[in-house]
Design a protein around this motif. Structure first.
Motif, PDB file in Angstrom:
ATOM      1  N   ALA A  92     -20.904  93.458  36.050  1.00 53.70           N
ATOM      2  CA  ALA A  92     -20.002  93.124  37.149  1.00 53.70           C
ATOM      3  C   ALA A  92     -18.605  93.661  36.880  1.00 53.70           C
ATOM      4  O   ALA A  92     -18.147  93.714  35.747  1.00 53.70           O
ATOM      5  CB  ALA A  92     -19.946  91.611  37.344  1.00 53.70           C
ATOM      6  N   SER A  93     -17.919  94.047  37.948  1.00 55.63           N
ATOM      7  CA  SER A  93     -16.519  94.432  37.846  1.00 55.63           C
ATOM      8  C   SER A  93     -15.684  93.171  37.721  1.00 55.63           C
ATOM      9  O   SER A  93     -16.199  92.058  37.844  1.00 55.63           O
ATOM     10  CB  SER A  93     -16.120  95.228  39.081  1.00 55.63           C
ATOM     11  N   ARG A 109     -13.861  89.832  38.184  1.00 60.70           N
ATOM     12  CA  ARG A 109     -14.217  88.856  39.211  1.00 60.70           C
ATOM     13  C   ARG A 109     -13.054  88.534  40.151  1.00 60.70           C
ATOM     14  O   ARG A 109     -13.244  88.260  41.315  1.00 60.70           O
ATOM     15  CB  ARG A 109     -14.705  87.561  38.566  1.00 60.70           C
ATOM     16  N   GLN A 110     -11.786  88.503  39.611  1.00 60.07           N
ATOM     17  CA  GLN A 110     -10.664  88.109  40.432  1.00 60.07           C
ATOM     18  C   GLN A 110     -10.258  89.248  41.359  1.00 60.07           C
ATOM     19  O   GLN A 110     -10.489  90.417  41.057  1.00 60.07           O
ATOM     20  CB  GLN A 110      -9.478  87.720  39.546  1.00 60.07           C
ATOM     21  N   PRO A 111      -9.649  88.947  42.511  1.00 63.57           N
ATOM     22  CA  PRO A 111      -9.166  90.019  43.391  1.00 63.57           C
ATOM     23  C   PRO A 111      -8.064  90.798  42.706  1.00 63.57           C
ATOM     24  O   PRO A 111      -7.322  90.268  41.883  1.00 63.57           O
ATOM     25  CB  PRO A 111      -8.659  89.268  44.623  1.00 63.57           C
ATOM     26  N   GLN A 141     -11.877  87.941  33.451  1.00 63.06           N
ATOM     27  CA  GLN A 141     -13.308  87.997  33.747  1.00 63.06           C
ATOM     28  C   GLN A 141     -13.984  86.724  33.288  1.00 63.06           C
ATOM     29  O   GLN A 141     -13.806  86.272  32.164  1.00 63.06           O
ATOM     30  CB  GLN A 141     -13.942  89.198  33.040  1.00 63.06           C
ATOM     31  N   ASP A 151     -14.503 102.142  45.028  1.00 63.19           N
ATOM     32  CA  ASP A 151     -14.323 100.715  45.319  1.00 63.19           C
ATOM     33  C   ASP A 151     -15.532 100.215  46.110  1.00 63.19           C
ATOM     34  O   ASP A 151     -15.888 100.766  47.149  1.00 63.19           O
ATOM     35  CB  ASP A 151     -13.036 100.524  46.124  1.00 63.19           C
ATOM     36  N   LYS A 152     -16.192  99.161  45.609  1.00 66.19           N
ATOM     37  CA  LYS A 152     -17.359  98.575  46.280  1.00 66.19           C
ATOM     38  C   LYS A 152     -16.989  97.457  47.232  1.00 66.19           C
ATOM     39  O   LYS A 152     -17.862  96.734  47.704  1.00 66.19           O
ATOM     40  CB  LYS A 152     -18.349  98.032  45.238  1.00 66.19           C
ATOM     41  N   ASP A 195     -14.520  95.140  46.415  1.00 71.82           N
ATOM     42  CA  ASP A 195     -13.855  94.047  45.696  1.00 71.82           C
ATOM     43  C   ASP A 195     -12.436  94.392  45.300  1.00 71.82           C
ATOM     44  O   ASP A 195     -11.753  93.594  44.667  1.00 71.82           O
ATOM     45  CB  ASP A 195     -14.668  93.680  44.447  1.00 71.82           C
ATOM     46  N   TRP A 255     -11.460  97.034  43.300  1.00 73.85           N
ATOM     47  CA  TRP A 255     -11.365  97.680  41.991  1.00 73.85           C
ATOM     48  C   TRP A 255     -12.076  99.024  42.031  1.00 73.85           C
ATOM     49  O   TRP A 255     -13.106  99.180  42.668  1.00 73.85           O
ATOM     50  CB  TRP A 255     -11.979  96.799  40.909  1.00 73.85           C
ATOM     51  N   TYR A 288     -11.877  99.545  34.879  1.00 74.02           N
ATOM     52  CA  TYR A 288     -11.504  99.301  36.270  1.00 74.02           C
ATOM     53  C   TYR A 288      -9.984  99.195  36.407  1.00 74.02           C
ATOM     54  O   TYR A 288      -9.298  98.632  35.528  1.00 74.02           O
ATOM     55  CB  TYR A 288     -12.145  98.024  36.793  1.00 74.02           C
TER      56      TYR A 288
END
Length: 636
Positions: free
Chosen positions: A351-352, A354-356, A378, A598-599, A601, A603, A615
């Motif tokens: 996972a990239s 987690r926070q914005p 993270q 960028d997916k 999220d 990042w 990232y």
């Protein structure tokens, strides 16, 4: 005369053979209105058929577009789906639906050619014929009216002349009988001139009478001819014209139904094909196909061994041997649960952040970032936390790449589970054999052509075929070598699967024989194949086992991975300090390689060099993507 017409009308209704010239001799205006209504009705019916044809065409077009929209697309993921009977039945339904749309196009075409075009042409002819008939009728009416006017004029003239002659005779008789008239006056009034005037008036009256009689006879003759010859003949032609119009409408309506009736057998076949497609669906076969598609070939994990911690209480062994025994038991347990545990560990690394991402600073200068945004923290899962204790950054990145891309994609498919590898190898081998057969057929055809050229030199030069034959021969040798290579891999996989099957049966039979007892040893970990195609071996006894560190174990599993390809570059608009795991720091105006977009999220994944990647916030950089580069598509 009226009684005869009433009798004729009753006979008309009884025999259904009426004559408009006899029955409707005085309805010229109504017949004109009726025939005009008939032409308008014909045009309205033609318009109805035309709109029906347009509806059929529009419906057929929409059906074809619908069928095309859901058709199988070449080189798409949907090709894998059509190995299921439901998808194949759906494809058959789409093909039948396409044929069904074609029948509606046939209906529209036949309606257009057999009805619309014919009725349009006939309407124009009908209008011209109707105009001609009523022109003749009006001319006949004009003639009889002129004859009647001549009769009336001669009658009035005869009447006037008779009155003048009678008035002159009455005046002469009055003068002759008056006794007060002198002899000179009588002689004067009874002169030859007066007698001639009276005689002339009588002659004019007689001539007017004869003229009146002549016009009267002529009018009666014309009237008889008008109502018994001309008008019946004209009305008869109008009647025939109207009956032909009605007959044409009847024929058009019959054709209208026949056009649709002719396509019903094919439409019925299309519907039968759809029904057959629905009946071809096999739930059991689809269930079996799911097994064939996703079966890995691995065996379920064996029983977890009992770890006797009472040994420390009895102090039967030293502290060092106790610690070694714990480390060994943990390593063996992890090896047994490899197929289920490894993926969960790697998923925590995938996972990239987690926070914005932090918002871009108001000023691009470094001063504006003294108390700038914190790097995203993270969330660490328990397994990931334990994994990070003994895995280096390089090993984590290799693990990430391997899982995201589904392995390195070796030619022998060793990155796949055994059963899936066997199927891939078999499919590849079948494709190679098909290509070999095509090349052999082409070689045979060229050989025959060369023989023909040798026997008939005028047809062509035999030597011109030799380069192509040589090319095909070399291609065949390459493909045969490749086929031999894949056959070797397939034989090896099938042998391993067979050995595993026999071992699993022996293990199950031994498990059932000793059911109820907890085994102290388990050799299930022997020759286990991991999901990435590697095999781990556990010795049968603990005395001969050599322990490896956790970092060395994962180094062996995730080394030799290729880096993700770059899909563009980016320029840092603001400085960013990547303080936490998964992020990378960057300086303002620094150029970095982009390896993943960028997916959604916030990042973007970038790379500085071979060993540094991570990232960064998408809002902190300006992207320069290469549209021709193949993006790093990730599959988990």
């Amino acid at each position: 005369m009226h009684s005869n017409r009433g009798l004729s009308r009753r006979n008309c209704l009884e025999t259904m053979s009426c004559s408009w010239g006899t029955e409707l001799w005085d309805q010229f205006d109504n017949l004109e209105k009726h025939t005009q209504w008939g032409i308008e009705f014909l045009e309205r019916y033609t318009k109805f058929v035309k709109e029906r044809s347009e509806i059929e065409l529009s419906y057929a077009k929409q059906i074809r577009n619908l069928s095309k929209k859901y058709q199988l697309k070449k080189n798409s993921k949907e090709e894998e789906e059509f190995k299921y009977s439901t998808c194949r039945a759906f494809l058959m339904t789409l093909n039948e639906l396409n044929d069904y749309a074609g029948q509606h196009e046939v209906i529209a075409e036949n309606l257009s050619t057999q009805i619309i075009a014919e009725l349009s042409r006939y309407t124009q002819e009908l209008k011209a014929e109707r105009k001609s008939h009523f022109h003749d009728g009006r001319r006949a009416q004009q003639y009889i009216e002129n004859s009647w006017k001549q009769l009336e004029s001669s009658k009035r003239r005869f009447e006037r002349d008779c009155k003048e002659a009678d008035r002159a005779q009455h005046y002469f008789d009055k003068m002759d009988a008056d006794i007060n008239v002198t002899k000179a006056d009588v002689e004067k009034r009874c002169s030859l001139k007066a007698k001639q005037q009276a005689h002339m008036r009588h002659q004019i009256a007689e001539d007017s009478k004869n003229e009146y009689l002549t016009y009267l006879q002529k009018f009666n003759k014309d009237q008889h001819e008008h109502y018994y010859t001309l008008i019946p003949h004209i009305f008869q032609r109008i009647q025939e014209m109207e009956e032909r119009r009605v007959g044409r409408v009847r024929e058009s309506m019959r054709v209208y139904t026949e056009v649709e009736r002719k396509v019903l057998p094919i439409v019925s076949k299309c519907l039968d094909g759809m029904t057959k497609a629905a009946e071809s669906i096999e739930p059991k076969m689809d269930s079996k196909q799911v097994v064939e598609s996703y079966k890995s070939g691995f065996e379920p994990p064996g029983d977890v061994e009992f770890e006797d911690y009472s040994v420390s209480m009895k102090r039967a062994v030293s502290e060092s041997s106790f610690l070694n025994a714990r480390g060994e038991s943990r390593r063996r347990s992890r090896s047994k649960l490899w197929p289920l545990l490894k993926r969960n560990k790697l998923m925590s690394l995938l996972a990239s952040p987690r926070q914005p991402p932090p918002p871009p600073p108001t000023s691009p200068s470094p001063d504006g970032l003294l108390n700038g945004p914190q790097s995203p923290q993270q969330h660490k899962e328990p397994l990931s936390q334990r994994l990070n204790d003994f895995m280096g950054t390089k090993h984590k990145m290799h693990c990430l790449r391997s899982l995201k891309r589904g392995g390195t994609g070796q030619e022998d498919y060793s990155h796949l589970p055994p059963e899936q590898r066997r199927k891939k190898l078999q499919a590849k081998l079948n494709d190679i054999n098909k290509d070999i057969q095509k090349e052999m057929d082409q070689r045979d055809a060229l050989t025959k052509m060369k023989d023909v050229y040798i026997k008939n030199p005028h047809l062509g030069d035999p030597d011109s075929i030799d380069p192509r034959l040589e090319e095909i021969t070399q291609s065949l040798e390459k493909m045969q070598l490749e086929a031999h290579k894949f056959e070797g891999w397939l034989t090896e996989v099938e042998r391993k699967l067979l050995e595993k099957g026999s071992e699993s049966q022996r293990r199950q039979s031994g498990h059932f024989d000793s059911q109820g007892n907890t085994p102290l040893t388990n050799n299930y970990g022997q020759n286990r194949e991991s999901p990435d195609g590697s095999y781990t071996e556990d010795p049968s006894t603990e005395t001969t086992m050599q322990f490896k560190s956790r970092s060395t174990e994962f180094d062996d599993e995730f080394d030799d991975e290729e880096p993700l390809p770059t899909i563009g570059t980016c320029k840092a608009l603001y400085p960013f300090e990547g303080q936490n795991e998964g992020t990378i720091s960057m300086a303002e105006s620094e150029m970095l390689y982009v390896i993943e977009e960028d997916k959604g999220d916030g990042w973007t994944r970038v790379r500085r060099n071979e060993d540094e990647e991570g990232y960064v916030p998408t809002s902190y950089i300006k992207l320069f993507l290469d549209m021709n580069a193949k993006g790093a598509k990730t599959y988990i």
